[in-house]
Motif scaffolding. Structure first.
Motif, PDB file in Angstrom:
ATOM      1  N   ALA A  19      60.943 -60.284  48.014  1.00 34.76           N
ATOM      2  CA  ALA A  19      61.181 -60.622  49.419  1.00 34.76           C
ATOM      3  C   ALA A  19      59.906 -60.506  50.242  1.00 34.76           C
ATOM      4  O   ALA A  19      59.684 -61.303  51.163  1.00 34.76           O
ATOM      5  CB  ALA A  19      62.261 -59.709  49.993  1.00 34.76           C
ATOM      6  N   GLN A  20      59.061 -59.558  49.904  1.00 33.74           N
ATOM      7  CA  GLN A  20      57.793 -59.402  50.622  1.00 33.74           C
ATOM      8  C   GLN A  20      56.867 -60.589  50.356  1.00 33.74           C
ATOM      9  O   GLN A  20      56.200 -61.084  51.273  1.00 33.74           O
ATOM     10  CB  GLN A  20      57.118 -58.083  50.223  1.00 33.74           C
ATOM     11  N   PHE A  21      56.820 -61.045  49.119  1.00 29.59           N
ATOM     12  CA  PHE A  21      56.020 -62.245  48.814  1.00 29.59           C
ATOM     13  C   PHE A  21      56.570 -63.455  49.558  1.00 29.59           C
ATOM     14  O   PHE A  21      55.810 -64.298  50.050  1.00 29.59           O
ATOM     15  CB  PHE A  21      56.008 -62.514  47.310  1.00 29.59           C
ATOM     16  N   ASP A 175      53.817 -49.425  42.374  1.00 30.22           N
ATOM     17  CA  ASP A 175      54.590 -48.183  42.425  1.00 30.22           C
ATOM     18  C   ASP A 175      55.538 -48.254  43.616  1.00 30.22           C
ATOM     19  O   ASP A 175      55.106 -48.226  44.769  1.00 30.22           O
ATOM     20  CB  ASP A 175      53.636 -46.999  42.565  1.00 30.22           C
ATOM     21  N   ASN A 176      56.838 -48.351  43.321  1.00 28.78           N
ATOM     22  CA  ASN A 176      57.834 -48.482  44.391  1.00 28.78           C
ATOM     23  C   ASN A 176      58.678 -47.214  44.534  1.00 28.78           C
ATOM     24  O   ASN A 176      59.848 -47.277  44.894  1.00 28.78           O
ATOM     25  CB  ASN A 176      58.736 -49.691  44.138  1.00 28.78           C
ATOM     26  N   ASN A 185      52.525 -52.800  52.020  1.00 30.75           N
ATOM     27  CA  ASN A 185      51.063 -52.718  51.979  1.00 30.75           C
ATOM     28  C   ASN A 185      50.514 -53.103  50.611  1.00 30.75           C
ATOM     29  O   ASN A 185      49.496 -53.799  50.503  1.00 30.75           O
ATOM     30  CB  ASN A 185      50.608 -51.309  52.351  1.00 30.75           C
ATOM     31  N   GLN A 186      51.195 -52.665  49.555  1.00 32.66           N
ATOM     32  CA  GLN A 186      50.757 -53.026  48.204  1.00 32.66           C
ATOM     33  C   GLN A 186      50.850 -54.536  47.982  1.00 32.66           C
ATOM     34  O   GLN A 186      49.961 -55.145  47.374  1.00 32.66           O
ATOM     35  CB  GLN A 186      51.598 -52.293  47.158  1.00 32.66           C
ATOM     36  N   ILE A 187      51.936 -55.145  48.457  1.00 31.45           N
ATOM     37  CA  ILE A 187      52.141 -56.577  48.274  1.00 31.45           C
ATOM     38  C   ILE A 187      51.094 -57.377  49.043  1.00 31.45           C
ATOM     39  O   ILE A 187      50.557 -58.384  48.541  1.00 31.45           O
ATOM     40  CB  ILE A 187      53.559 -56.999  48.718  1.00 31.45           C
ATOM     41  N   ASP A 191      48.645 -59.899  47.265  1.00 31.57           N
ATOM     42  CA  ASP A 191      48.664 -61.312  47.638  1.00 31.57           C
ATOM     43  C   ASP A 191      47.242 -61.856  47.776  1.00 31.57           C
ATOM     44  O   ASP A 191      46.945 -62.967  47.317  1.00 31.57           O
ATOM     45  CB  ASP A 191      49.438 -61.489  48.940  1.00 31.57           C
ATOM     46  N   ILE A 192      46.360 -61.080  48.377  1.00 33.98           N
ATOM     47  CA  ILE A 192      44.959 -61.488  48.515  1.00 33.98           C
ATOM     48  C   ILE A 192      44.320 -61.649  47.137  1.00 33.98           C
ATOM     49  O   ILE A 192      43.635 -62.639  46.858  1.00 33.98           O
ATOM     50  CB  ILE A 192      44.188 -60.449  49.347  1.00 33.98           C
ATOM     51  N   LYS A 193      44.570 -60.688  46.271  1.00 38.54           N
ATOM     52  CA  LYS A 193      44.017 -60.729  44.913  1.00 38.54           C
ATOM     53  C   LYS A 193      44.499 -61.959  44.147  1.00 38.54           C
ATOM     54  O   LYS A 193      43.718 -62.638  43.474  1.00 38.54           O
ATOM     55  CB  LYS A 193      44.419 -59.453  44.160  1.00 38.54           C
ATOM     56  N   LEU A 194      45.769 -62.264  44.279  1.00 38.24           N
ATOM     57  CA  LEU A 194      46.337 -63.395  43.540  1.00 38.24           C
ATOM     58  C   LEU A 194      45.829 -64.728  44.077  1.00 38.24           C
ATOM     59  O   LEU A 194      45.599 -65.665  43.306  1.00 38.24           O
ATOM     60  CB  LEU A 194      47.862 -63.341  43.585  1.00 38.24           C
ATOM     61  N   ARG A 195      45.658 -64.811  45.380  1.00 33.84           N
ATOM     62  CA  ARG A 195      45.104 -66.050  45.944  1.00 33.84           C
ATOM     63  C   ARG A 195      43.674 -66.266  45.462  1.00 33.84           C
ATOM     64  O   ARG A 195      43.281 -67.395  45.160  1.00 33.84           O
ATOM     65  CB  ARG A 195      45.175 -66.001  47.472  1.00 33.84           C
TER      66      ARG A 195
END
Length: 204
Positions: A19-21, A175-176, A185-187, A191-195
Motif C-alpha cells: 500500500a505504501q508503494f 523490518d516491519n 520511511n523504509q519504503i 523507492d528511491i533505490k529501486l528507481r
C-alpha cells in the motif's frame, strides 16, 4: 521495466508495504487479487475445485467458500498439492499479462505475492523484497486480524517457506516489527533505490 517481487510470511505486513508503494504511484500487481479472480464464478478453476472437493466448497451465492477450502487444504498435504498444481500456472499466466500491460509506462512495478518464493513466481522478478517480523509477532497479528486460532496460523506458516530461507533469498529486507511510520520511511528510501536501479539497469 524492473519487476520487483514483494513477499513475506503471513502477518508480516506485506499488504501494508504494498500500500505504501501504491501511495507513491508505483504499479502494483497483487497475486492475492489475481488468485481470487481465477476462481470467480464462471472460471474453469472454480468448476474443477468443486469437482475435486465437493459442493460444500461453494457459498450460497455460488462463490468459492474460502474458509472451507482453506480448512481442507491446510489439513491435508495432498489436497494442497492438487490445488497448487491447478492454480499456480493459471495465476502465473494472469500475472504475466498484467506485467506486460505496464511495460514502457513505469520504471518498475511491484509483484506482491505471499507465495513468491514458494512458487516459480520469483523467476518473474528482478529484485526480491522480503517484509520480515519475528514469528511470534506473525502469530499475534494473524490471530488478531483473522480470528484464527494459533494452531491454524501455525499450519499456514508451516506451509510457507521458513523465515530463515526467505531472508536468505532476499535482495532487500524490510523490518516491519515497529510502527507504520517506520515502515513508510523504509519504503520511501527503498523507492528511491529501486528507481535508480531501474534507470541504470532496466530502462523502459
Amino acid at each position: 521495466m524492473l519487476v520487483v517481487g514483494l513477499t513475506g510470511g503471513i502477518g508480516s505486513g506485506k499488504s501494508a508495504a504494498s500500500a505504501q508503494f501504491e501511495l507513491l504511484g508505483r504499479p502494483i500487481i497483487d497475486a492475492d487479487i489475481v488468485a481470487r479472480e481465477v476462481v470467480e464464478p464462471g472460471e474453469a478453476a472454480l468448476k474443477k475445485i468443486v469437482e475435486q472437493f465437493g459442493p460444500q466448497m461453494l457459498s450460497e451465492n455460488g462463490k468459492l467458500d474460502r474458509a472451507s477450502l482453506r480448512e481442507t487444504v491446510f489439513s491435508d498435504s495432498k489436497s494442497r498439492e492438487w490445488l497448487e498444481q491447478l492454480l499456480h500456472p493459471i495465476i502465473r499466466n494472469r500475472i504475466m499479462e498484467k506485467i506486460e500491460s505496464y511495460q514502457g509506462s513505469a520504471p518498475f512495478a511491484i509483484l506482491a505475492s505471499p507465495l513468491l518464493l514458494e512458487t516459480d513466481q520469483h523467476k518473474m522478478v528482478d529484485h526480491i523484497i522480503v517484509v520480515d517480523v519475528p514469528e511470534s509477532l506473525q502469530i499475534k497479528r494473524v490471530i488478531s486480524r483473522d480470528k484464527n486460532n494459533k494452531e491454524q496460523v501455525q499450519r499456514i506458516m508451516e506451509a510457507q517457506l521458513s523465515r530463515q530461507n526467505r531472508l536468505e533469498l532476499a535482495d532487500t529486507i524490510i523490518d516491519n516489527s515497529s510502527d507504520l511510520e517506520n515502515l513508510e520511511n523504509q519504503i520511501k528510501l527503498l523507492d528511491i533505490k529501486l528507481r535508480e536501479l531501474a534507470v541504470n539497469e532496466y530502462r523502459t
